[in-house]
Design an enzyme around this catalytic site. Structure first.
Site, PDB file in Angstrom:
ATOM      1  N   GLU A 293     -10.749  10.759   0.242  1.00  0.00           N
ATOM      2  CA  GLU A 293     -11.674   9.641   0.001  1.00  0.00           C
ATOM      3  C   GLU A 293     -11.976   9.477  -1.483  1.00  0.00           C
ATOM      4  OE1 GLU A 293     -12.018   7.625   2.347  1.00  0.00           O
ATOM      5  OE2 GLU A 293     -11.230   8.995   3.852  1.00  0.00           O
TER       6      GLU A 293
ATOM      7  N   HIS B 212      -9.549   7.428  -3.276  1.00  0.00           N
ATOM      8  CA  HIS B 212      -9.731   5.973  -3.122  1.00  0.00           C
ATOM      9  C   HIS B 212     -10.589   5.403  -4.248  1.00  0.00           C
ATOM     10  CE1 HIS B 212      -7.713   4.864   0.562  1.00  0.00           C
ATOM     11  NE2 HIS B 212      -8.289   5.824   1.257  1.00  0.00           N
TER      12      HIS B 212
HETATM   13 ZN    ZN Z   1      -7.653   6.546   3.062  1.00  0.00          ZN
END
Ligand code: ZN
Length: 184
Positions: free
Chosen positions: A141, A144
């Site tokens: 995450e 990202h």
């Molecule tokens: Zn992802």
């Protein structure tokens, strides 16, 4: 509210997300929307850029993985303005997927332990160590927020084999049960 998920090829997934401050309007509603969107797509994590907002926020809930492997601990948290301070240990491979890259799963190499500083949804500050599955999901995450996707981290030969499927995703030609937003 369930939000459409921006998929592979969307420019927002390649931007470095910006930090927010406590005056940011509607953060609690936004985090609730992230949870709802994540559960709706059977994901175990969702970062703000995946719903088109380039801010440094993500949510994680590993509960869905526990049914596959009971040794995985349930882990549910929201992270605001996270900063990975250090990564330690020998890297290992683990199969990852991403709701922005539907139906593609590949082994990704990452270190097993991290130290991360972040704020929770109530703006409480934390400085924590994580290992195992939570550390794995957090790193995915966190990437990202940096504009990095897991397919960037696989061997070039594997990536090449996926090119056709990735291109199809950019056109929205993919079989998914949740609402997506394709760039073309
Ligand atoms: Zn992802």
């Amino acid at each position: 509210m369930i939000l459409p998920v921006y998929v592979y090829g969307s420019p927002v997934l390649r931007k470095k997300a910006v930090a927010i401050d406590q005056n940011y309007d509607g953060i609690n509603t936004f985090i609730a929307d992230l949870w709802e969107t994540m559960y709706n797509s059977d994901g175990v994590g969702l970062a703000a850029p995946q719903v088109g907002k380039s801010i440094r926020v993500f949510v994680i809930d590993s509960t869905a993985m526990v049914s596959d492997d009971p040794t995985i601990q349930t882990f549910k948290k929201a992270f605001i303005n996270p900063k990975i301070i250090e990564k330690t240990g020998d890297e290992s491979l683990f199969i990852e997927g991403c709701i922005s890259i539907p139906n593609i799963r590949e082994e990704v190499s990452r270190p097993p332990q991290i130290r991360i500083q972040y704020y929770d949804e109530n703006w409480g500050f934390h400085d924590d160590y994580f290992d195992g599955v939570p550390a794995r999901i957090i790193q995915h995450e966190y990437d990202h927020l940096e504009g990095i996707l897991f397919v960037d981290k696989i061997p070039a030969i594997r990536r090449k084999l996926l090119n056709g499927r990735l291109l199809a995703i950019t056109k929205g030609k993919v079989d998914v049960s949740y609402k997506i937003k394709a760039p073309r």
